[in-house]
Structures are given as structure tokens and as C-alpha cells.
Design an enzyme around this catalytic site. Structure first.
Site, PDB file in Angstrom:
ATOM      1  N   CYS A 185      -4.626  10.259   4.579  1.00 42.97           N
ATOM      2  CA  CYS A 185      -5.152   9.097   3.834  1.00 42.97           C
ATOM      3  C   CYS A 185      -6.070   9.525   2.687  1.00 42.97           C
ATOM      4  O   CYS A 185      -6.103   8.879   1.644  1.00 42.97           O
ATOM      5  CB  CYS A 185      -5.985   8.218   4.749  1.00 42.97           C
ATOM      6  SG  CYS A 185      -5.074   7.413   6.055  1.00 42.97           S
TER       7      CYS A 185
ATOM      8  N   HIS B  43       0.127   0.899   7.148  1.00 39.52           N
ATOM      9  CA  HIS B  43       0.274   2.325   6.829  1.00 39.52           C
ATOM     10  C   HIS B  43       1.102   3.053   7.896  1.00 39.52           C
ATOM     11  O   HIS B  43       0.863   2.911   9.090  1.00 39.52           O
ATOM     12  CB  HIS B  43      -1.065   3.036   6.634  1.00 39.52           C
ATOM     13  CG  HIS B  43      -1.913   2.334   5.617  1.00 39.52           C
ATOM     14  ND1 HIS B  43      -3.257   2.538   5.490  1.00 39.52           N
ATOM     15  CD2 HIS B  43      -1.586   1.408   4.663  1.00 39.52           C
ATOM     16  CE1 HIS B  43      -3.737   1.782   4.515  1.00 39.52           C
ATOM     17  NE2 HIS B  43      -2.739   1.078   4.010  1.00 39.52           N
TER      18      HIS B  43
ATOM     19  N   ASP C 240       0.876  -1.169   0.000  1.00 34.94           N
ATOM     20  CA  ASP C 240       0.000   0.000   0.000  1.00 34.94           C
ATOM     21  C   ASP C 240       0.915   1.222   0.000  1.00 34.94           C
ATOM     22  O   ASP C 240       1.878   1.284   0.795  1.00 34.94           O
ATOM     23  CB  ASP C 240      -0.877   0.042   1.261  1.00 34.94           C
ATOM     24  CG  ASP C 240      -2.137  -0.821   1.139  1.00 34.94           C
ATOM     25  OD1 ASP C 240      -2.179  -1.684   0.248  1.00 34.94           O
ATOM     26  OD2 ASP C 240      -3.061  -0.625   1.945  1.00 34.94           O
TER      27      ASP C 240
HETATM   28  N1  ABU Z   1      -4.282   4.481   7.348  1.00 33.52           N
HETATM   29  C1  ABU Z   1      -3.898   5.225   8.483  1.00 33.52           C
HETATM   30  C2  ABU Z   1      -4.264   4.544   9.743  1.00 33.52           C
HETATM   31  C3  ABU Z   1      -3.104   4.030  10.421  1.00 33.52           C
HETATM   32  C4  ABU Z   1      -3.456   3.629  11.811  1.00 33.52           C
HETATM   33  O1  ABU Z   1      -4.573   3.287  12.108  1.00 33.52           O
HETATM   34  O2  ABU Z   1      -2.628   3.672  12.677  1.00 33.52           O
END
Ligand code: ABU
Length: 371
Positions: free
Chosen positions: A363, A250, A201
Site C-alpha cells: 500500500c 483493495h 482505487d
Molecule cells: N489496503 C490493504 C488492506 C486490505 C485489507 O485490509 O484487507
């Protein structure tokens, strides 16, 4: 919310199939860090978002336990959340336009019909490095067509510009091999995927000039890292950060560069020592996120709009516009005040419904041009 006016779905500098770039025109794609002045951006679209459907062991590895049952086929997010998220995204887009940023929006997709997830999280699907856009080789099956469906038209238009390189993802093998061996012997694998084909990703990577800092995760494997390294323009190098997070998916709630030389990091996931191992941070001030105790747990956060898909660390998932400006969720008062104390100009916007769908301002955006 700002009043609604139709957003520009087309960049006038990118007419269908041609580049209109003259000698002095700004580039259509050029970004190599997370903090230079933002000029052009994609902002996601929430319409028709459905819970993603993925192998149970992947959902267990990455999603908050109390919501696991929601991750089944053809299960739309609650309509009031989708409506709220779409309003918030539109408001975010208008806010950026008011700051002089050129905004693109994805095509509206019926994710229920396509058995897909959402158009609201484009950061996961596109990595922009210099003049190159690399489409993610998604690990999640339900996301494989996400960029084609929501941003295929824009990618074709941008790719028609000879100065821009668009790398579309190859189809994964059928049947996919990414989970082979994982279920038979779960204890022997660190992550929910193996290394049998490239998987990543884009949101597992952050740009710091010619150094790209990334992480291995439940959706990104070593072949994925090698694939990106192969496609980035020459001179860019990927370095993998040592991150302590078995649920990793992520990196953009772990690192938050505010400007050249100043970064906030999530102290539950990385140490200053591990960051300092990377030469790019040698002269940087690295600041541990200052309010660890007051970060709401997912359970606490569900008192309002549920965070079905993310950790409580979305507070760090914000977008820097450059010139020390930053967009922060309107209820994150404490962090906003701290940022102001650091010389940042904070623009506040509502985004709790977008949070429910899977992420925050970082995001929900893809910067195409930072000057
Ligand atoms: N996609 C960002 C979220 C990352 C996290 O929940 O830590």
C-alpha cells in the site's frame, strides 16, 4: 532503524519539466507486473495524516467496527503513531535505496488543513501499467485531491517525458452521485457505491503482464473498471476476480504473487477454482496462505499498535523487489520463515505504525519501473 539521511526527492534523470532520457537511458515509467526487479518507486509519507471522513454507511462497510467513531472530520491520527510511521517509511525508503532502487517521496501536506487523509498510501491512488500512470477516480470525497496535493509535482515532471502517459482523474460531479439510492434502499445494493460515475482505487487491481486482475469493491465500480480499460496501453486487459468479501476495499491483502508462476492467495476471500478460471494462472502454482489460524484478528492486533483501517490480512500486503527478494514486517516471523523455505530472500523492516494508518509495504509504495 537505519540512520537517517536526506532522501532523494528528485530523480536526477527527471529534471523539472523535461525528459533527460537519451537513447540508452532507462525508462522513467515501465511496470507491468508485481515481481520483476524493482528499479524506481514512490514511497508514501505519513506526516499530518488524519482519519479519513466519509459517509457513515461507507465507513461501516469498510472499516473495523470498533474504530468507527474515529472517522470524523479533522481528527489526526495519534502523534506517536504518525511519528513512528514516518520513521518506518523513511527506513523503508532507505532500505530500497540500499537495494539500488530509485526512490521518490511525496510532498509534505498538512492534511488537517486540506480535510484530506494521508500521503502514506500512494498505491491506492496510482495505477502504473506499462508506460502509463492512471490516477484513481476516488470514491472517497476526502481523497479526491490526495494525488494532486502529495504527488502532483512528480506527476507533472513524469508527464513531461513524451514516453510517459499520465492520466489525471476528472473531478467528480458536484454534488457527487455515487451514493444516490444507496441509503434509501441499502438491501438492494451489494456495495456502498452505485455505478453512476467511474470510481476506483488503484489498489483494487494487480498486474500480471498483459492481464490485470481486479475486483469490484466498496470503492470500485464497473464504470471505474471500464475507465481503466479505456486508458491502459493497447494489449492490456482487465479481468475481474470473483472475491468473497462484503467489506472489499483493495485486492492487495488477497493476492500476493511472489515470482512468475507462484502466488499466495487468501483462502478466506478467493478459491483456487475461481483463480483458475483466469487463463493467466493456468501454469501457476497457487498456494493458499499457510497460517490462516495464526493470522491475528484486528482485536488481537490492537494489543500493540491499533489497526484502525485494515483487516488482519496485512501480513500479505508485502513488496516483492524481484530476484526473489521480498520486504516483510519484522514481527511476521512465521510467514518470513515460510517464504524463505520457498526460496525467497526476506528483508525485514518495522512497519506496525504504518499499518495503523491504513496499509503495509504494498500500500505504501507505487512501483514506477520494474525491469
Ligand atoms: N489496503 C490493504 C488492506 C486490505 C485489507 O485490509 O484487507
Amino acid at each position: 532503524l537505519l540512520t537517517k539521511t536526506p532522501l532523494a526527492h528528485k530523480n536526477p534523470s527527471v529534471p523539472d519539466g523535461h525528459s533527460s532520457r537519451g537513447r540508452n537511458s532507462p525508462p522513467n515509467v515501465a511496470a507491468n507486473n508485481e515481481w520483476a526487479p524493482l528499479r524506481s518507486v514512490i514511497i508514501g509519507r505519513a506526516d499530518n495524516s488524519c482519519f479519513p471522513y466519509e459517509a457513515p454507511h461507507m465507513i461501516e462497510a469498510t472499516m473495523p467496527a470498533r474504530f468507527h467513531e474515529a472517522f470524523k472530520p479533522a481528527n489526526p491520527f495519534p502523534p506517536e503513531i504518525v511519528r513512528g510511521a514516518e520513521e518506518e517509511l523513511e527506513n523503508f525508503a532507505l532500505l530500497l535505496q540500499s537495494q539500488g532502487v530509485n526512490v521518490f517521496r511525496p510532498t509534505k501536506v498538512d492534511w488537517l488543513q486540506t480535510f484530506g487523509y494521508t500521503g502514506a498510501m500512494p498505491r491506492d491512488g496510482l495505477l502504473v501499467v506499462g508506460n502509463t500512470i492512471i490516477e484513481s477516480c476516488f470514491a472517497w470525497k476526502c481523497r479526491v485531491d490526495e494525488m494532486a496535493n502529495s504527488l502532483g509535482t512528480l506527476l507533472s515532471k513524469l508527464g513531461a517525458d513524451p514516453s510517459v502517459k499520465v492520466v489525471r482523474a476528472p473531478r467528480p460531479p458536484s454534488p457527487d452521485t455515487l451514493y444516490n439510492g444507496i441509503l434509501e434502499d441499502p438491501g438492494s445494493h451489494e456495495w456502498a457505491i452505485n455505478n453512476s460515475r467511474p470510481a476506483f482505487d488503484a489498489a483494487d487491481f494487480m498486474r500480471f503482464g498483459s492481464t490485470i486482475i481486479g475486483q469490484l469493491s466498496n470503492v470500485t465500480n464497473m464504470k471505474g473498471v471500464e475507465y481503466i480499460q479505456h486508458h491502459v496501453p493497447s494489449g492490456y486487459k482487465i479481468e475481474l476476480l470473483d472475491v468473497n468479501d462484503p467489506h472489499a476495499m483493495h485486492i492487495d491483502a488477497t493476492l500476493l504473487p511472489l515470482r512468475q508462476g507462484l502466488m499466495v492467495y487468501n483462502p478466506l476471500r478467493v478459491t483456487e477454482e475461481s483463480l483458475r478460471r483466469h487463463a493467466v494462472f493456468k501454469a501457476w502454482e497457487l498456494v493458499s496462505y499457510p497460517f490462516v489460524e495464526s493470522v491475528q484478528t484486528v482485536e488481537e492486533a490492537t494489543g500493540g499498535v491499533p489497526r484502525f483501517m485494515t483487516s488482519a490480512w496485512l501480513v500479505m500486503n508485502v513488496l516483492v523487489l524481484g530476484h526473489d527478494k521480498i520486504v516483510v514486517e519484522e514481527q511476521d516471523h512465521e510467514f518470513a520463515k515460510w517464504l524463505e523455505g520457498r526460496g525467497m530472500v526476506v528483508l525485514k523492516a518495522p512497519f506496525r505504525n504504518v499499518h495503523a494508518i491504513g496499509g503495509s509495504f504494498h500500500c505504501a509504495s507505487v512501483d514506477l519501473v520494474r525491469s
